[in-house]
Design a protein around this motif. Sequence first.
Motif, short mmCIF file in Angstrom:
data_model
loop_
_atom_site.label_atom_id
_atom_site.label_comp_id
_atom_site.label_asym_id
_atom_site.label_seq_id
_atom_site.Cartn_x
_atom_site.Cartn_y
_atom_site.Cartn_z
N VAL A 3 2.71 -6.45 -9.26
CA VAL A 3 1.47 -7.04 -8.73
C VAL A 3 0.70 -7.76 -9.84
N MET A 4 0.74 -7.21 -11.05
CA MET A 4 0.06 -7.88 -12.16
C MET A 4 0.73 -9.22 -12.49
N GLY A 5 2.05 -9.27 -12.35
CA GLY A 5 2.75 -10.54 -12.52
C GLY A 5 2.25 -11.57 -11.51
N LEU A 6 2.05 -11.12 -10.27
CA LEU A 6 1.55 -12.03 -9.23
C LEU A 6 0.11 -12.47 -9.53
N ALA A 7 -0.68 -11.56 -10.11
CA ALA A 7 -2.07 -11.92 -10.46
C ALA A 7 -2.06 -13.01 -11.54
N VAL A 8 -1.11 -12.91 -12.47
CA VAL A 8 -1.02 -13.95 -13.50
C VAL A 8 -0.63 -15.28 -12.87
N LEU A 9 0.36 -15.26 -11.99
CA LEU A 9 0.78 -16.53 -11.34
C LEU A 9 -0.37 -17.14 -10.54
N GLN A 10 -1.10 -16.30 -9.83
CA GLN A 10 -2.26 -16.79 -9.07
C GLN A 10 -3.26 -17.49 -10.01
N SER A 11 -3.41 -16.93 -11.20
CA SER A 11 -4.37 -17.49 -12.16
C SER A 11 -3.90 -18.82 -12.72
N ASN B 259 -8.69 -12.13 -10.99
CA ASN B 259 -7.51 -11.84 -10.18
C ASN B 259 -6.96 -10.44 -10.44
N ILE B 260 -6.95 -10.01 -11.70
CA ILE B 260 -6.48 -8.66 -11.99
C ILE B 260 -7.33 -7.67 -11.19
N PHE B 261 -8.65 -7.87 -11.24
CA PHE B 261 -9.58 -6.96 -10.57
C PHE B 261 -9.29 -6.91 -9.07
N SER B 262 -9.19 -8.08 -8.44
CA SER B 262 -9.01 -8.05 -6.98
C SER B 262 -7.61 -7.58 -6.59
N TYR B 263 -6.60 -7.91 -7.40
CA TYR B 263 -5.24 -7.47 -7.06
C TYR B 263 -5.08 -5.96 -7.24
N VAL B 264 -5.72 -5.39 -8.27
CA VAL B 264 -5.62 -3.93 -8.44
C VAL B 264 -6.28 -3.24 -7.24
N LYS B 265 -7.44 -3.73 -6.84
CA LYS B 265 -8.16 -3.14 -5.68
C LYS B 265 -7.28 -3.19 -4.44
N ARG B 266 -6.68 -4.38 -4.22
CA ARG B 266 -5.83 -4.55 -3.03
C ARG B 266 -4.60 -3.64 -3.11
N PHE B 267 -4.04 -3.50 -4.31
CA PHE B 267 -2.88 -2.64 -4.51
C PHE B 267 -3.24 -1.19 -4.19
N LEU B 268 -4.43 -0.76 -4.63
CA LEU B 268 -4.84 0.63 -4.38
C LEU B 268 -5.04 0.87 -2.89
N GLN B 269 -5.50 -0.16 -2.19
CA GLN B 269 -5.76 -0.01 -0.75
C GLN B 269 -4.48 -0.08 0.09
N HIS B 270 -3.62 -1.03 -0.23
CA HIS B 270 -2.48 -1.31 0.66
C HIS B 270 -1.12 -1.08 0.03
N ALA C 165 3.48 -3.01 -0.67
CA ALA C 165 3.96 -3.61 0.59
C ALA C 165 3.19 -4.89 0.92
N ASP C 166 1.90 -4.90 0.60
CA ASP C 166 1.05 -6.04 0.93
C ASP C 166 1.39 -7.28 0.08
N PHE C 167 2.15 -7.08 -0.98
CA PHE C 167 2.46 -8.18 -1.90
C PHE C 167 3.92 -8.61 -1.83
N LYS C 168 4.70 -7.85 -1.01
CA LYS C 168 6.16 -8.04 -1.05
C LYS C 168 6.56 -9.48 -0.72
N THR C 169 5.90 -10.07 0.29
CA THR C 169 6.27 -11.43 0.68
C THR C 169 5.96 -12.42 -0.46
N SER C 170 4.84 -12.23 -1.13
CA SER C 170 4.52 -13.12 -2.26
C SER C 170 5.56 -12.96 -3.36
N TRP C 171 5.94 -11.70 -3.62
CA TRP C 171 6.94 -11.46 -4.66
C TRP C 171 8.22 -12.24 -4.34
#
Length: 279
Positions: free
Chosen positions: A109-117, A203-214, A217-223
């Motif tokens: 998920v952190m890799g995805l946060a970097v790409l988003q940035s 992005n790190i902040f919001s992705y960690v929050k989303r990871f803790l909530q969901h 699985a919530d990031f699998k399609t982006s991965w």
Amino acid sequence: MEKQKNTEHSLKQALLLLQHEKIFSGLSSALQESIALEIFSQLPSTNGYLLENSTSDYRLPVFCLAEMQTAGKGRMGRQWHSPFAQNIYLSCRWDLTCDMNQLSGLSLVMGLAVLQSLQHYDLDKKLSLKWPNDILADGKKLGGILIDVLAAAKGSCSVVIGIGLNVNMQDDEQAIDQAWNSVQTIHGAVVDRNELVAVLISNIFSYVKRFLQHGFADFKTSWEKYDALAGRAVTLTHLNKKLQGTVMGVDTLGQLRLQKNDGTVIRCAAGEASFHNSG
Ligand code: BTN
């Protein structure tokens, strides 16, 4: 002549040092209240700093940056090349409400946060992620993630998330033992690290929050969109064991699915994959 050009370039970049004010001005006011930020001109390692200061009473997630690291840590005991004022060396200490076995998903998920940035730099087609922690541009290493665990109990763990990103790094072939890339090289212009750091922290902040909530699985399609290993024949090395097979993507926990040569599919939570020629 070439040397003079490089010196001028380095001087120009040295003027663009990381600044607390500039970074904070790129954060939302809610986020400014929700994190602490520490910037150093030099540290052995930003991950090491946050690990060693772990007894401090950190009520907020702490982000730590250094202009250079003298003992930057990579995965598998490797060194992370960290020259002054060229790249981003960022660590974040956070108490998470998740089990330790979910951390492989966090690294992805952190890799995805970097790409988003990096969206802003229009590099999307060149970027990919190599499970579990490599950020690649044109197949060459652009950055990496290193997660250190401070403490873990059931349902909670304190972690230090470290991100190294080659931003404006100049040629230094001798210092790095693998093919590498930089944001500047593919973007074609010097990158303002303060701006990029602000986006990265958000992005790190919001992705960690989303990871803790969901969960992952919530990031699998982006991965799947960026997966550099899917369908590839690899050798996976973990704890001195080597496994060969074809990568079948990742599961909902972020574990690698590897189809072995006998047809069975196994899931791996950790390890390092290298490509091999299957035939
Ligand atoms: C890798 O091997 O790909 C992971 C590299 C992680 C490097 C970063 S730089 C900031 C933080 N501090 C360290 O000492 N390492 C991580």
